[in-house]
Design an enzyme around this catalytic site. Structure first.
Site, short mmCIF file in Angstrom:
data_model
loop_
_atom_site.label_atom_id
_atom_site.label_comp_id
_atom_site.label_asym_id
_atom_site.label_seq_id
_atom_site.Cartn_x
_atom_site.Cartn_y
_atom_site.Cartn_z
N ILE A 94 0.83 -1.21 0.00
CA ILE A 94 0.00 0.00 0.00
C ILE A 94 0.86 1.26 0.00
O ILE A 94 0.52 2.25 -0.64
CB ILE A 94 -0.94 -0.01 1.23
N SER A 224 -5.71 -0.88 11.21
CA SER A 224 -6.25 -2.09 10.62
C SER A 224 -7.62 -2.37 11.21
O SER A 224 -7.94 -1.89 12.30
CB SER A 224 -5.31 -3.26 10.92
N TYR A 237 -0.58 -8.71 16.50
CA TYR A 237 -0.78 -7.68 15.47
C TYR A 237 -1.97 -6.80 15.85
O TYR A 237 -1.90 -5.57 15.82
CB TYR A 237 -1.03 -8.37 14.12
N LYS A 241 -2.18 -2.70 16.80
CA LYS A 241 -3.04 -1.73 16.11
C LYS A 241 -3.99 -1.04 17.08
O LYS A 241 -4.28 0.15 16.94
CB LYS A 241 -3.80 -2.41 14.97
#
Ligand SMILES: *[C@@H]1O[C@H](CO)[C@@H](O)[C@H](O)[C@H]1NC(C)=O
Ligand SMILES: *[C@@H]1O[C@H](CO)[C@@H](O)[C@H](O)[C@H]1NC(C)=O
Ligand SMILES: *[C@@H]1O[C@H](CO)[C@@H](O)[C@H](O)[C@H]1NC(C)=O
Length: 366
Positions: A94, A224, A237, A241
């Protein structure tokens, strides 16, 4: 809404009784007319509501972002053009696509990632008012010491004479293959937090004083969907976030009156070229409906240019889960508890980890 309610109330109490009474004792035509008119109005209103709701539901079913985000159709170019934009993790995924789109919108870019060779490759592909000639390459490892980060910031601030960093796109992130929460290694835990949380926050803490001096600055944080909902198989993860969301929403609450803006972007599954980016790269993507990296970058830039505070980018069912967890957490968490164990299993088999079928116990989506 209130006059719809009052029509209901009238029909329910007054008119209906009037109608019955009046027609029994040779009622006037006038009452009949009122009644018919009200009935018709009600019919039309009901029809209108049903159609509107259906349209809304249909739109929701096919949408790739939250309602606020999708209501902003176009990027505000004047908010991007001639602005200095620093992107981390710009060498692929991205980040690379953000760089391309921002360059073509006329931004002055600073590209960071660990690998300078890769950044050079990206730079050569850019086109725009200042690209590729004036695009700056600034190799940076987010897990390095504070002194190194400080050095990088001094460079970034001095690249374009007279103007400092307007936008900081925090896009770099570390993501490991899915494992259960208990199987995460110490090394993976530390590596994830060093980049996703500590490096990102340190860079922000060191850069913000420069922005405050100018009275403006904008952080665009690639978080996310895993930062909004439980993400079975991605506990660490997800934790990293959630941490980012907490830090940046708080930062904005403290500094928004001094010109600091924050846009937190929460993408669900995104199809990134050759697997890297905001979400899982190791799962078998064949049966998953993912937002393209181009669309994700486009929506991110739209959100930033409109100064939105938080946006969600995803197809269903992940988008619906985000709405549920946000607005009806009892149902949302119940749903995720149903899905959790099967999702970890699906990830181990490299199956579809975003399928509704996880809820019903089927192994794979058809
Ligand atoms: C940087 O990327 C290039 C090209 O992909 C590769 O050859 C090189 O080994 C990489 N350098 C490091 C330090 O990873
Ligand atoms: C993805 O991989 C293909 C072939 O494996 C390669 O041609 C292409 O350049 C890669 N794209 C990126 C963005 O790395
Ligand atoms: C992806 O799934 C398909 C069908 O389920 C399977 O044939 C293929 O080998 C899988 N690919 C990977 C990389 O696991």
């Amino acid at each position: 809404m209130s006059w719809v309610g009052s029509v209901w109330a009238n029909i329910g109490s007054g008119s209906m009784i009037n109608f019955i009474i009046n027609s029994k004792c040779d009622g006037t035509v006038f009452t009949h007319k009122i009644f018919n008119f009200k009935m018709l109005t009600l019919l039309f209103i009901s029809l209108f509501i049903i159609v509107a709701l259906s349209a809304l539901l249909f739109k929701f079913a096919i949408s790739d972002g939250d309602y606020t985000l999708l209501s902003k159709r176009h990027v505000k170019r004047e908010e991007i053009e001639d602005k200095v934009v620093w992107i981390t993790g710009a060498s692929r995924g991205i980040g690379e696509i953000l760089a391309k789109q921002l360059a073509s919108l006329g931004a002055k870019l600073i590209l960071s990632a660990r690998n300078g060779t890769e950044l050079e490759r990206v730079r050569k592909q850019l086109t725009g008012k200042y690209a590729p000639e004036q695009v700056k390459i600034l190799p940076l490892d987010l897990s390095s010491e504070e002194d190194r980060l400080k050095e990088a910031i001094d460079k970034a601030e001095s690249f374009f004479p007279g103007v400092g960093v307007d936008y900081m796109f925090h896009n770099a992130a570390y993501e490991r293959p899915k494992t259960t929460a208990l199987d995460v290694t110490e090394e993976s835990l530390k590596a994830t937090f060093n980049v996703n949380v500590f490096g990102t926050i340190s860079l922000t803490r060191l850069l913000t004083p420069f922005m405050l001096r100018r009275g403006r600055g904008h952080f665009v944080v690639m978080s996310s969907a895993a930062g909004k909902t439980p993400a079975p198989g991605q506990a660490v993860y997800s934790a990293s976030k959630y941490a980012l969301n907490g830090y940046f929403h708080t930062l904005r609450s403290e500094l928004c009156q001094k010109g600091i803006k924050v846009t937190v972007v929460c993408p669900g599954p995104v199809a990134t070229p050759n697997g890297s980016g905001a979400t899982s790269s190791t799962t078998n993507v064949s049966s998953e409906k993912r937002v393209s990296a181009e669309r994700c970058a486009e929506l991110t830039i739209i959100a930033a240019s409109h100064g939105l505070k938080e946006v969600w980018i995803s197809y269903q069912p992940v988008l619906a889960v985000m709405y549920l967890v946000q607005y009806m957490p009892t149902i949302g968490y119940w749903l995720m508890d149903k899905v959790g164990r099967r999702r970890v299993e699906a990830a181990a088999e490299k199956g579809n980890t975003y399928s509704l079928s996880l809820l019903f116990g089927k192994k794979k989506a058809a």
